[in-house]
Design an enzyme around this catalytic site. Structure first.
Site, mmCIF file in Angstrom:
data_model
loop_
_atom_site.group_PDB
_atom_site.id
_atom_site.type_symbol
_atom_site.label_atom_id
_atom_site.label_comp_id
_atom_site.label_asym_id
_atom_site.label_seq_id
_atom_site.Cartn_x
_atom_site.Cartn_y
_atom_site.Cartn_z
ATOM 1 N N ASP A 285 0.832 -1.199 0.000
ATOM 2 C CA ASP A 285 0.000 0.000 0.000
ATOM 3 C C ASP A 285 0.872 1.256 0.000
ATOM 4 O O ASP A 285 1.922 1.298 0.642
ATOM 5 C CB ASP A 285 -0.905 -0.024 1.240
ATOM 6 C CG ASP A 285 -1.975 1.042 1.193
ATOM 7 O OD1 ASP A 285 -2.631 1.186 0.153
ATOM 8 O OD2 ASP A 285 -2.156 1.734 2.207
ATOM 9 N N GLU A 332 1.274 -0.602 -5.149
ATOM 10 C CA GLU A 332 0.079 0.248 -5.206
ATOM 11 C C GLU A 332 0.572 1.655 -5.545
ATOM 12 O O GLU A 332 0.916 2.431 -4.666
ATOM 13 C CB GLU A 332 -0.665 0.205 -3.870
ATOM 14 C CG GLU A 332 -2.023 0.896 -3.881
ATOM 15 C CD GLU A 332 -1.938 2.385 -3.623
ATOM 16 O OE1 GLU A 332 -2.082 3.171 -4.604
ATOM 17 O OE2 GLU A 332 -1.717 2.774 -2.471
ATOM 18 N N ASP A 383 -11.411 1.027 -1.980
ATOM 19 C CA ASP A 383 -11.604 2.469 -1.782
ATOM 20 C C ASP A 383 -12.496 3.104 -2.845
ATOM 21 O O ASP A 383 -12.789 4.296 -2.760
ATOM 22 C CB ASP A 383 -10.245 3.191 -1.787
ATOM 23 C CG ASP A 383 -9.510 3.053 -0.457
ATOM 24 O OD1 ASP A 383 -10.178 2.831 0.571
ATOM 25 O OD2 ASP A 383 -8.274 3.157 -0.457
#
Length: 497
Positions: A285, A332, A383
């Site tokens: 992430d 990411e 998200d």
């Protein structure tokens, strides 16, 4: 045994967090997890991607865990504990915490020698993080849930004599938290063995930052920017952008990368080896933060007054390459990606992410048909809105997306598809599956054509997130057949199918 999935082959999979599995007592690592693996294998899917499996925070977010190393006790199946004789049927209706404590009492009274030896072997094997994890949670309970900065000063500063005194004062509480992690590890391994037998790889997710009030920060205070009272002096976030005029103030303590470098990034290597023991691939992430990160003074109320600071990405990933084996990494790389971030990603051959929902706001070069082969294609992520929700949104539901922008994206979607969408969620999935990207992933919500009510998270909000669960019986033979046909037609079926 089927061949192990790899990001270097043209394959596909599904994004579903275990908490979204059905079941009378919530999504767990029990029977429904095994059934989901079977569903994936039966329709030619090679990856089960999930969110972080560590314990979530008070609002359910797994990205702000009180322990980045530990597994979430909430994912433990109490039904499996009952099958093992650690719980009675009448005890299954208790809260998860009470059920685990009941199981712990039964374990101490009646468990056999083999289980005891396995538990002790687990404690020894995972001692590098488990000892501090268990002590942290035992102390949290003793201090009525207050953050570690509000504890007795000697404990806050981790004076060795005071820590030993605390361990001697509450050995049963410490052992309980170790026991919960042992149960999680056993059930996790059962799921992973079943996935390996069916040719399904597990793809995890790990946040770049940790929560301040966590076992990780408390146990390694020297690795973070903290003041004399243990509070963060600077915190993480992202600067103002198209989506927010004030940026995002995450509030996580920032790493003292100089200290990490001095110890050979040992804490990070331990963390990634922990991930490697659980997963076949890992989504890192906020990959941007390994090249440069937005540093915000802790006293600020927004992320506006921050600055970019360089991180030691090259040296860090050289160390990862040497010391962590058997773990493929997905970067990411969404957001403010600079040439330096791209260079870091490409230097270590990490595939980046491409989101179909983000691809129709610019030019045709961003459409799925133009995506690079060395990437992971998504219809959307946790998200984002679901694809059906994205299609139905007229620009009033999602901040930063005007009605004109929503219509522009819909027109581009039609052009990329070459026709009027019939079922937008599946049409979007088809574009992702047909794309050149070697790996394609769709959230289960899109495969089930779930609307905006199925969105997992709305960044910047704290209510009604992380709650979506699939209905029992949703994984029908019709759905399996449809996904299997699409997967085969797009050349993404695993070997032998």
């Amino acid at each position: 045994m089927p061949s192990k999935p790899t990001l270097s082959r043209r394959l596909s999979g599904v994004l579903l967090h275990p908490t979204s599995l059905p079941g009378p007592r919530g999504g767990t690592l029990g029977l429904e997890a095994l059934r989901f693996v079977d569903f994936l294998a039966d329709c030619g899917q090679s990856w089960w991607q999930m969110l972080p499996v560590c314990q979530p925070d008070e609002i359910g977010s797994p990205y702000a865990s009180p322990s980045i190393f530990g597994g979430s006790p909430g994912l433990i199946s109490v039904d499996l504990l009952a099958a093992e004789g650690l719980l009675k049927k009448a005890e299954l209706g208790q809260s998860k915490v009470k059920a685990l404590r009941t199981a712990f009492s039964q374990f101490r009274r009646r468990v056999g020698r083999e289980e005891r030896e396995d538990f002790e072997a687990f404690r020894a094997r995972e001692a590098s993080w488990l000892a501090d994890h268990a002590l942290f949670f035992a102390l949290k309970d003793a201090f009525n849930g207050h953050p570690w900065t509000a504890w007795d000063e000697r404990l806050r500063r981790r004076e060795p004599a005071r820590l030993e005194e605390a361990r001697g004062r509450m050995p049963d509480e410490i052992r309980f938290h170790e026991f919960a992690q042992w149960l999680f590890a056993r059930q996790w391994e059962a799921v992973r063995r079943h996935a390996q037998a069916r040719g399904v790889g597990l793809m995890g997710d790990t946040p770049i930052y940790v929560r301040h009030d966590s076992a990780d920060c408390w146990a390694h205070q020297e690795l973070f920017f903290l003041d004399d009272a243990g509070r963060p002096s600077v915190v993480a976030g992202v600067p103002p952008d198209y989506f927010s005029e004030t940026g995002q103030l995450w509030g996580n303590p920032l790493y003292r990368w100089d200290r990490h470098r001095e110890e050979g990034f040992a804490w990070w290597m331990s963390r990634l080896r922990n991930c490697s023991a659980r997963f076949d691939a890992l989504r890192l992430d906020h990959f941007i933060g390994f090249r440069n990160y937005w540093e915000i003074p802790a006293a600020e109320k927004t992320a506006v007054k921050g600055r970019w600071v360089q991180a030691p990405g090259d040296e860090f990933f050289e160390t990862v390459r040497r010391e962590v084996t058997g773990l493929e990494i997905v970067a990411e790389d969404l957001g403010a990606v600079t040439p330096e971030v791209i260079a870091l990603r490409d230097k270590f051959s990490f595939p980046g992410m491409r989101l179909a929902q983000f691809s129709f706001g610019g030019s045709e070069k961003d459409w799925p048909g133009r995506w690079p082969e060395h990437s992971v294609a998504y219809t959307g992520t946790h998200d984002n809105d679901t694809t059906r929700g994205w299609w139905e949104d007229d620009g009033t539901l999602n901040a930063g997306r005007s009605a004109a922008q929503a219509e522009k994206e819909r027109r581009a979607f039609r052009r990329a598809l070459g026709r009027e969408p019939e079922l937008p969620s599946w049409d979007m999935t088809t574009l992702a599956w047909r794309s050149p990207a070697r790996t394609a992933i769709a959230p289960l919500q899109d495969l089930l054509n779930v609307g905006g009510e199925g969105r997992m998270n709305r960044p910047g909000t704290v209510e009604a997130n992380w709650r979506w669960r699939m209905d029992a019986g949703a994984l029908t033979t019709r759905l399996s057949g449809r996904l299997g046909l699409l997967t085969g037609a797009c050349g993404r079926a695993p070997e032998g199918q």
